[in-house]
Write an enzyme that holds these catalytic residues in place. Structure first.
Site, PDB file in Angstrom:
ATOM      1  CG  HIS A  75      -1.888   1.095   1.261  1.00 18.24           C
ATOM      2  ND1 HIS A  75      -2.454   1.521   2.431  1.00 18.24           N
ATOM      3  CD2 HIS A  75      -2.405   1.911   0.310  1.00 18.24           C
ATOM      4  CE1 HIS A  75      -3.262   2.539   2.190  1.00 18.24           C
ATOM      5  NE2 HIS A  75      -3.251   2.797   0.909  1.00 18.24           N
ATOM      6  CD  GLU A 120      -2.526   2.207  -3.619  1.00 18.38           C
ATOM      7  OE1 GLU A 120      -3.223   3.244  -3.545  1.00 18.38           O
ATOM      8  OE2 GLU A 120      -2.812   1.158  -3.027  1.00 18.38           O
ATOM      9  CG  HIS A 121      -0.296   6.083  -0.802  1.00 17.29           C
ATOM     10  ND1 HIS A 121      -0.973   7.188  -0.372  1.00 17.29           N
ATOM     11  CD2 HIS A 121      -1.151   5.034  -0.636  1.00 17.29           C
ATOM     12  CE1 HIS A 121      -2.184   6.836   0.043  1.00 17.29           C
ATOM     13  NE2 HIS A 121      -2.308   5.531  -0.101  1.00 17.29           N
ATOM     14  CD  GLU A 138      -5.084   6.123   2.183  1.00  9.98           C
ATOM     15  OE1 GLU A 138      -4.913   4.887   2.112  1.00  9.98           O
ATOM     16  OE2 GLU A 138      -4.937   6.869   1.204  1.00  9.98           O
TER      17      GLU A 138
END
Length: 159
Positions: free
Chosen positions: A46, A49-50, A126
């Protein structure tokens, strides 16, 4: 019509043609997600991904989104248990923009130390928001109880 082929570097390409609307969607599906992570790596899929949105050899911070959105397109990504997907949806006349941006993000991310520090806070926020979401919490509890061992037991915590 659909065509499937493999590039010299081993990458598989799938072309699906549809004339329902004058747009293209360029996607990169990476065969890794939260279920592939070791205990000491939880969240790395994740996080990466960012980070690939934060600059490449060609695009500086903010330029990837500005380029796509300036051409009327949208871009995003998501990480699941077994894959990470990056995509650009844009008018077919700007398909070159979509291909360029996705290829730069996948092939030449810069992973600037300052952006790593900045994005770490974004991802942590998040995760905190997910803990405040009844739907997300229900999903996390489901995976924790249904899958008693890794790789899927804690997968919902890091998406």
């Amino acid at each position: 019509m659909s065509k499937k082929f493999q590039l010299k570097n081993g990458m598989k390409v799938l072309l699906l043609e549809s004339h329902k609307s004058p747009v293209v969607s360029v996607q990169m599906w990476v065969k890794t997600g939260s279920a592939d992570e070791k205990k000491t790596e939880e969240g790395i899929s994740h996080f990466i991904e960012h980070l690939v949105f934060k600059g490449t050899r060609k695009y500086k911070v903010g330029e990837i989104a500005a380029t796509v959105e300036g051409s009327g397109g949208e871009l995003n990504a998501y990480t699941s248990f077994d894959q990470t997907v990056f995509y650009v949806t844009i008018s077919k006349q700007f398909s070159d923009v979509a291909l360029d941006v996705i290829s730069e993000m996948m092939g030449y991310p810069t992973f600037d130390p300052q952006e790593i520090d900045n994005e770490r806070e974004v991802v942590l926020e998040e995760i905190k928001r997910g803990q405040d979401s009844p739907g997300r919490r229900a999903s996390q509890l489901l995976f924790t109880n249904v899958f008693q061992k890794k790789p899927l037991r804690n997968s919902g915590d890091w998406l």
